[in-house]
Design a protein around this motif. Structure first.
Motif, PDB file in Angstrom:
ATOM      1  N   LEU A 113      -1.283 -12.718 -18.850  1.00  0.00           N
ATOM      2  CA  LEU A 113      -0.073 -12.517 -18.048  1.00  0.00           C
ATOM      3  C   LEU A 113       0.128 -13.633 -17.041  1.00  0.00           C
ATOM      4  O   LEU A 113      -0.822 -14.139 -16.451  1.00  0.00           O
ATOM      5  N   GLY A 114       1.381 -13.977 -16.844  1.00  0.00           N
ATOM      6  CA  GLY A 114       1.735 -14.954 -15.824  1.00  0.00           C
ATOM      7  C   GLY A 114       2.135 -14.250 -14.546  1.00  0.00           C
ATOM      8  O   GLY A 114       2.045 -13.025 -14.438  1.00  0.00           O
ATOM      9  N   PRO A 115       2.594 -15.022 -13.570  1.00  0.00           N
ATOM     10  CA  PRO A 115       2.925 -14.447 -12.269  1.00  0.00           C
ATOM     11  C   PRO A 115       4.068 -13.436 -12.296  1.00  0.00           C
ATOM     12  O   PRO A 115       4.232 -12.685 -11.343  1.00  0.00           O
ATOM     13  N   GLY A 169       4.164 -11.023 -14.487  1.00  0.00           N
ATOM     14  CA  GLY A 169       3.627  -9.817 -15.111  1.00  0.00           C
ATOM     15  C   GLY A 169       3.858  -9.738 -16.611  1.00  0.00           C
ATOM     16  O   GLY A 169       3.557  -8.721 -17.235  1.00  0.00           O
ATOM     17  N   THR A 171       9.886  -8.965 -10.242  1.00  0.00           N
ATOM     18  CA  THR A 171       9.057  -7.871  -9.744  1.00  0.00           C
ATOM     19  C   THR A 171       7.650  -8.019 -10.297  1.00  0.00           C
ATOM     20  O   THR A 171       7.433  -8.679 -11.301  1.00  0.00           O
ATOM     21  N   LEU A 172       6.702  -7.427  -9.655  1.00  0.00           N
ATOM     22  CA  LEU A 172       5.301  -7.532 -10.059  1.00  0.00           C
ATOM     23  C   LEU A 172       4.776  -6.143 -10.390  1.00  0.00           C
ATOM     24  O   LEU A 172       4.258  -5.445  -9.526  1.00  0.00           O
ATOM     25  N   PRO A 173       4.924  -5.744 -11.645  1.00  0.00           N
ATOM     26  CA  PRO A 173       4.570  -4.379 -12.003  1.00  0.00           C
ATOM     27  C   PRO A 173       3.069  -4.128 -12.080  1.00  0.00           C
ATOM     28  O   PRO A 173       2.643  -3.002 -12.195  1.00  0.00           O
ATOM     29  N   MET A 174       2.260  -5.196 -12.024  1.00  0.00           N
ATOM     30  CA  MET A 174       0.828  -5.028 -12.259  1.00  0.00           C
ATOM     31  C   MET A 174       0.078  -4.744 -10.973  1.00  0.00           C
ATOM     32  O   MET A 174       0.390  -5.276  -9.919  1.00  0.00           O
ATOM     33  N   ASP A 222      -1.821 -15.829 -11.299  1.00  0.00           N
ATOM     34  CA  ASP A 222      -1.894 -14.538 -11.967  1.00  0.00           C
ATOM     35  C   ASP A 222      -0.755 -13.642 -11.481  1.00  0.00           C
ATOM     36  O   ASP A 222       0.139 -14.090 -10.762  1.00  0.00           O
ATOM     37  N   VAL A 223      -0.791 -12.377 -11.875  1.00  0.00           N
ATOM     38  CA  VAL A 223       0.326 -11.481 -11.560  1.00  0.00           C
ATOM     39  C   VAL A 223       0.473 -11.214 -10.068  1.00  0.00           C
ATOM     40  O   VAL A 223       1.505 -10.720  -9.630  1.00  0.00           O
TER      41      VAL A 223
END
Lengths: 373, 373
Positions: free
Chosen positions: A119-121, A123, B9-12, B283-284
């Motif tokens: 996953l990238g930034p 998500g 958005t960052l769902p992780m 990363d996420v």
């Protein structure tokens, strides 16, 4: 410190090779080899074994010039008919994630789970991760059908003559990016492109919903390992390849896809400082990995675009090899700015160039970015 | 170009977090929390559910000082007894590569195929690829047993109090690197480290031969998300964690593993120019990925070592977070040079430091490299 041990051996065959010299590249546009409809010249025509995709089910990539607004290639796509997975002589099921052959070996299918590290930034799975899966399926397909004598996709006759397939161009159209824990299913097959080239198609689907996520087409030419020049396909090689090729046009008309020239004197552009590849950027052939090429391209795209848009289409044209001592610079220019205001954002298109310190071109590319909804 | 769209958005949830401030790090060495043999202080002792690995089956990592030749940690290892994979209440088999729980949920096991893109220039899986699998199994384990409320490994009470686990230290000992198409099997479990910490162990095996390839142990502490300070484990959190922890010492005595100081004024060292992370390095959580940390460490190791040696052991101590605007420099100094001549090459050990332009430490590390036979 004295280090006298021998360097590590390289047990792996040549992967997706890239072109070695700028001199050789001109034939990739198709001018030297004719279109896929042209009559055979020196090499006899290949008698195709099966016809699966109707020729009209092809993504036509519009010819693109600098700074010209074009309809995205994806808009013209049609969905090919469902693949026939009846068991045949060559078919073999290894395991859920090991891949299997269909259509008598013409089509290879493999599943992959999307992991946290893919996953990238935003998500979603990164394009680099997806291109790695694309590479893996092409290698596994060749290996499964025995086209692996001395190099990726090589026939015995090719090995005897010191010939390998090199990837000249790759176009990828993304409909939707998979997320964490999704399982993607990739179908891939290959066919003749003119008389002396091959194309390879890929379709990425969501394993659960069957939704098509990505389509991609690559164009390969045959190169002599020693002279680094392109070679014509002989009758013997044609015979060996005959049963491995699908009778269809490629999903994307990549042969005629033109890339905009990045004229660094005339246009505004973003650029990175020069950089050398690190140890972890090298593949088993001590070449810079394809994922790193994409990283370098991204490095000259403004963060403001990367964090608000996602890559929708990418065309890569490989111009020369890049090794561990190469010093590379990445340049990006806006080809079409459709961002407008937030309610009418049509995305943005870029032309890219990776070049060596010496001025040699490593890669030309065009990318299309759409706003994240 | 006007870009007004909202950021993605960052769902992780938060992945393997790293430490946010240098100020907080001192407690990672174990001084604030006592050894694993110490009596409980403010937090009640955890009643462990199961005992699988005898305490004597522990890799003792010798205390290491600058430029001091030490016996490699791997030399003292013993192999833990075979895991019991009887089906229990919590056990569930997803698929061959999806992972399964054993020991009533205490142990998580998952298989991975080594793909072409996992290979480095020596034709073996890279340490970065293996560390990514390590991360994936720890996340999947937490998810499988329900420890995923608002963050990696978080219990409901932790989420309520805004607490997360952060990885302070990670030690990896490699016996053998897998090759292309190998299937590796990873077992992972977690246990208490003192009264306020957790350890996590991993064993990587060759799926076919059962040979042990890699052992690793990570040390986690609990941090308050807002204050960025370490927190003690309360009685409620202890109760929630009770059934998830193995009654064993860690495979590697990571708590007492000391890293050599890289005193840049007194020693010769290799260094890279400063670098900023690229988009693909994030990363996420918009942090620099752990794989990138390893890349940066490798970048200051001479190519002459990288191409003739392979990483045998690596200890990482995370000191502060690294984000997309961080400007990082990598420094490496020789801690022990046992290369000698080619017939008596005992390998070479390095101390590493990643630091920000401001001088703050991001990561300290020690690596041991053995000659490739």
């Amino acid at each position: 410190m004295v280090l006298t041990s021998a360097p590590p051996t390289l047990p792996m065959p040549r992967l997706l090779s890239t072109l070695p010299t700028n001199k050789s590249i001109s034939c990739c546009g198709g001018t030297n080899y004719g279109s896929s409809q042209s009559k055979p010249n020196s090499a006899p025509a290949i008698n195709f074994q099966a016809k699966v995709f109707p020729k009209e089910n092809v993504i036509t990539s519009p010819k693109q010039d600098d700074d010209k607004t074009v309809t995205p290639a994806a808009a013209a796509r049609k969905i090919p008919q469902h693949l026939n997975w009846e068991s045949r002589k060559l078919d073999g099921v290894y395991d859920t994630f090991g891949g299997k052959l269909g259509q008598g070996g013409l089509v290879f299918q493999q599943n992959f789970s999307i992991r946290s590290y893919d996953l990238g930034p935003n998500g979603k799975a990164t394009i680099g991760c997806l291109m790695e899966r694309l590479q893996e399926t092409s290698i596994q397909h060749c290996r499964s059908v025995g086209l692996y004598a001395g190099g990726f996709g090589s026939t015995p006759e090719m090995s005897k003559r010191g010939l390998v397939w090199v990837l000249c161009k790759l176009q990828t159209v993304v409909e939707k990016y998979p997320s964490w824990a999704d399982v993607i299913q990739i179908d891939t097959w290959t066919g003749a492109s003119g008389n002396n080239g091959l194309f390879r198609d890929w379709i990425f689907r969501d394993y659960s919903t069957r939704e098509i996520l990505i389509r991609a087409t690559g164009l390969y030419m045959m190169m002599h390992m020693k002279t680094r020049k392109f070679s014509k396909v002989t009758a013997e090689i044609t015979d060996e390849l005959r049963s491995a090729l699908m009778d269809s046009d490629p999903l994307i008309d990549i042969k005629n896809a033109k890339l905009g020239r990045l004229d660094i004197d005339a246009r505004n552009y973003f650029q990175t400082s020069v950089a050398k590849p690190g140890w972890s950027d090298l593949d088993v052939n001590q070449h810079v990995s394809h994922a790193k090429y994409i990283d370098w391209v991204f490095e000259s795209i403004p963060f403001s675009v990367l964090e608000t848009h996602e890559l929708s289409s990418m065309t890569l044209e490989y111009r020369s090899e890049c090794r561990r001592d190469s010093v590379v610079q990445s340049l990006t220019a806006v080809a079409r700015d459709g961002t407008g205001d937030s309610t009418h954002n049509q995305g943005v298109e870029f032309d890219h160039l990776l070049r060596l310190e010496t001025g040699s071109k490593v890669l030309r590319a065009r990318t299309l970015w759409k706003p994240i909804m």
